[in-house]
Design a protein around this motif. Structure first.
Motif, PDB file in Angstrom:
ATOM      1  N   ALA A 174      52.668  35.499  34.770  1.00 57.92           N
ATOM      2  CA  ALA A 174      51.412  35.058  35.371  1.00 57.92           C
ATOM      3  C   ALA A 174      50.913  36.042  36.430  1.00 57.92           C
ATOM      4  O   ALA A 174      51.696  36.833  36.969  1.00 57.92           O
ATOM      5  CB  ALA A 174      51.619  33.678  36.007  1.00 57.92           C
ATOM      6  N   GLY A 175      49.625  35.982  36.695  1.00 59.76           N
ATOM      7  CA  GLY A 175      49.034  36.886  37.705  1.00 59.76           C
ATOM      8  C   GLY A 175      47.557  36.596  37.902  1.00 59.76           C
ATOM      9  O   GLY A 175      47.090  35.493  37.614  1.00 59.76           O
ATOM     10  N   ILE A 176      46.836  37.591  38.380  1.00 58.24           N
ATOM     11  CA  ILE A 176      45.406  37.426  38.681  1.00 58.24           C
ATOM     12  C   ILE A 176      44.645  38.687  38.294  1.00 58.24           C
ATOM     13  O   ILE A 176      45.196  39.801  38.370  1.00 58.24           O
ATOM     14  CB  ILE A 176      45.180  37.164  40.196  1.00 58.24           C
ATOM     15  N   ILE A 177      43.378  38.535  37.891  1.00 57.95           N
ATOM     16  CA  ILE A 177      42.506  39.700  37.696  1.00 57.95           C
ATOM     17  C   ILE A 177      41.121  39.405  38.263  1.00 57.95           C
ATOM     18  O   ILE A 177      40.716  38.250  38.401  1.00 57.95           O
ATOM     19  CB  ILE A 177      42.367  40.140  36.209  1.00 57.95           C
ATOM     20  N   GLN A 178      40.421  40.490  38.575  1.00 57.42           N
ATOM     21  CA  GLN A 178      39.098  40.359  39.185  1.00 57.42           C
ATOM     22  C   GLN A 178      38.179  41.432  38.629  1.00 57.42           C
ATOM     23  O   GLN A 178      38.584  42.587  38.501  1.00 57.42           O
ATOM     24  CB  GLN A 178      39.250  40.565  40.695  1.00 57.42           C
ATOM     25  N   GLY A 179      36.960  41.044  38.283  1.00 56.45           N
ATOM     26  CA  GLY A 179      35.954  42.014  37.833  1.00 56.45           C
ATOM     27  C   GLY A 179      34.815  42.082  38.831  1.00 56.45           C
ATOM     28  O   GLY A 179      34.272  41.046  39.221  1.00 56.45           O
ATOM     29  N   ILE A 180      34.481  43.280  39.296  1.00 54.03           N
ATOM     30  CA  ILE A 180      33.364  43.421  40.235  1.00 54.03           C
ATOM     31  C   ILE A 180      32.406  44.482  39.699  1.00 54.03           C
ATOM     32  O   ILE A 180      32.752  45.253  38.809  1.00 54.03           O
ATOM     33  CB  ILE A 180      33.847  43.812  41.659  1.00 54.03           C
ATOM     34  N   HIS A 181      31.190  44.505  40.239  1.00 57.60           N
ATOM     35  CA  HIS A 181      30.229  45.508  39.787  1.00 57.60           C
ATOM     36  C   HIS A 181      29.294  45.893  40.913  1.00 57.60           C
ATOM     37  O   HIS A 181      29.207  45.201  41.941  1.00 57.60           O
ATOM     38  CB  HIS A 181      29.392  44.952  38.626  1.00 57.60           C
ATOM     39  N   ASN A 182      28.595  46.990  40.714  1.00 56.77           N
ATOM     40  CA  ASN A 182      27.421  47.294  41.508  1.00 56.77           C
ATOM     41  C   ASN A 182      26.456  48.069  40.625  1.00 56.77           C
ATOM     42  O   ASN A 182      26.821  48.417  39.502  1.00 56.77           O
ATOM     43  CB  ASN A 182      27.772  48.045  42.800  1.00 56.77           C
ATOM     44  N   THR A 183      25.238  48.316  41.105  1.00 55.39           N
ATOM     45  CA  THR A 183      24.276  49.049  40.272  1.00 55.39           C
ATOM     46  C   THR A 183      23.814  50.300  41.015  1.00 55.39           C
ATOM     47  O   THR A 183      23.721  50.301  42.248  1.00 55.39           O
ATOM     48  CB  THR A 183      23.031  48.189  39.958  1.00 55.39           C
TER      49      THR A 183
END
Ligand code: NAP
Ligand code: MG
Length: 403
Positions: A174-183
């Motif tokens: 088990a664990g965690i993931i994160q998706g982020i963005h910018n333009t």
């Protein structure tokens, strides 16, 4: 004495609670006797936002684009308790968020430095202005709590169907993931706002990210700033005798602590969130922080950095005396009046803004201040005044100055 005339109206955004009370006192005592004040008034008080289905906030932002300069009182951002208390039709969004989105702006926060209120960091002689990018990164993320072993991938699908794929991690549990963005567009706006504000206030600009670790994401911020600087601002900075300086975020933090101040520190969204609270508390008090939203087109919206000071308002409603600090709200007005004076070529109006700021600081330096400052001042035997008493004391100093 004849009143100073204005040619273009300021967009005036009234607000809520204790700051709404201060707003009227400031206008009555410190502005209307001296300036033939021209404003286009928008009531952003929560009741009126509710009556207009928040249209008034959108209208006030549009008016800011039309006239170029606005001054805003602090406003309530509703939560569940406020929805009930005010019997709201909806949980209206934060007016600041709405206005920021409409103007696509960057917020610059600067402390008001005065003798007697010393920063915790001894070598900070001049204000440090913090510019926070207000779009994207962790504030617009998607996250997954990974339940078990498996592969996490980053996938981009172009409109034409082409795919870019990267493995994030192969989980063994088990664990965690994160998706982020910018333009690119938002980062470009941010960069231009920062460069323009540096030129406008004749201060060096510092910018920092973690580009050594984040070789594509943070590096893109670094590259966009540098490309825009080289193409559009290098000459202007040289002519103004100021500098653009890029470094790693760790290095920036270390240098800020040793610096004298007098520069603008541009931060990515998260760094700005965290560092602005550190810088403002180290300078003394939230009640002494100004805030200005600057759009890439050069529209300005001035306000105090603090909220509506609800606890004081409830005392005021009970008929008790309050001692609420009006300095940041006064400086929101002077910032807006000075900018109006600059744009409309009204030197008298600019001089008045300077005089009102000087009178405010001299009043504090003479020992007369509100309780929040009396508690932290290095001056001996300060005189704590009520909300109204403090504004009246500033008026006396101002009258003596203008006489
Ligand atoms: P706040 O209004 O800034 O007040 C927090 C505390 O800081 C006050 O209770 C007071 O401490 C002290 N303080 C802040 N400004 C002061 C001043 N001018 N003079 C003296 N003391 C001052 O923050 P909040 O209580 O978290 O938020 C209240 C409301 O303001 C909320 O509805 C929030 O959504 C809104 N808000 C609006 C803006 C904005 O419009 N830009 C920004 C932030 C918050 P003591 O009680 O110890 O005296
Ligand atoms: Mg914060």
């Amino acid at each position: 004495m004849s009143k100073i005339t204005m040619t273009t109206p300021l967009v005036e955004m009234d607000g809520d609670e204790m700051t709404r009370i201060l707003w009227k006192m400031i206008k009555d005592e410190l502005l209307l006797p001296y300036v033939d004040l021209k404003t286009e008034y928008y009531d952003l008080g929560l009741e009126h936002r509710n009556e207009t289905n928040d249209q008034v906030t959108i209208d006030s932002a549009e008016a800011t684009k039309k006239y170029g300069v606005a001054v805003k009182c602090a406003t309530i951002t509703p939560n569940a308790a406020i929805v009930e208390e005010y019997n709201l039709k909806e949980m209206w969004k934060s007016p600041n968020g709405t206005i920021r989105a409409a103007l696509d702006g960057t917020v610059f926060r600067a402390p008001i430095v005065v003798k007697g209120i010393e920063p915790c960091v001894k070598n900070w002689e001049k204000p440090i202005t913090l510019a926070r990018h207000a779009y994207g990164d962790v504030y617009k993320n998607s996250e997954i709590r990974v339940p078990s072993a498996g592969k996490a991938e980053l996938v981009f699908t172009g409109e034409d169907g082409t795919e870019i794929r990267e493995t994030i991690h192969t989980f063994t549990g088990a664990g965690i993931i994160q998706g982020i963005h910018n333009t690119d567009k938002s980062i470009e706006s941010f960069a231009r706002c920062c460069f323009n504000y540096a030129l406008d206030t004749k201060q060096d600009l510092w910018f920092a990210t973690k580009d050594t670790i984040s070789k594509k994401y943070d590096h893109r911020f670094k590259d966009i700033f540098q490309e825009i600087y080289d193409a559009e601002y290098d000459d202007k900075f040289q002519a103004a005798g100021i500098e653009y300086f890029y470094t790693l975020i760790d290095d920036a933090v270390a240098r800020v602590m040793k610096a004298k101040g007098g520069f603008i520190w541009a931060c990515k969204n998260y760094d700005g969130d965290v560092m602005s609270d550190m810088v403002s508390s180290a300078f003394g008090s939230l009640a002494m922080m100004t805030s200005v939203l600057v759009s890439p087109e050069g529209y300005y919206e001035y306000e105090a950095a603090h909220g509506t000071v609800q606890r004081h308002y409830y005392k005021h409603l009970k008929g008790e005396e309050t001692s609420t600090n009006s300095v940041a709200t006064i400086f929101a007005w002077t910032g807006a009046l000075r900018k109006r004076g600059e744009l409309d070529n009204l030197p008298e109006l600019q001089k008045f803004a300077d005089a009102l700021e000087a009178a405010t600081l001299e009043t504090i330096e003479s020992g007369k201040m509100t309780k929040d400052l009396a508690l932290i001042t290095s001056l001996e035997n300060p005189t704590p005044l009520s909300s109204e008493g403090f504004i009246k004391a500033i008026r006396e100093t101002l009258d003596a100055k203008l006489a």
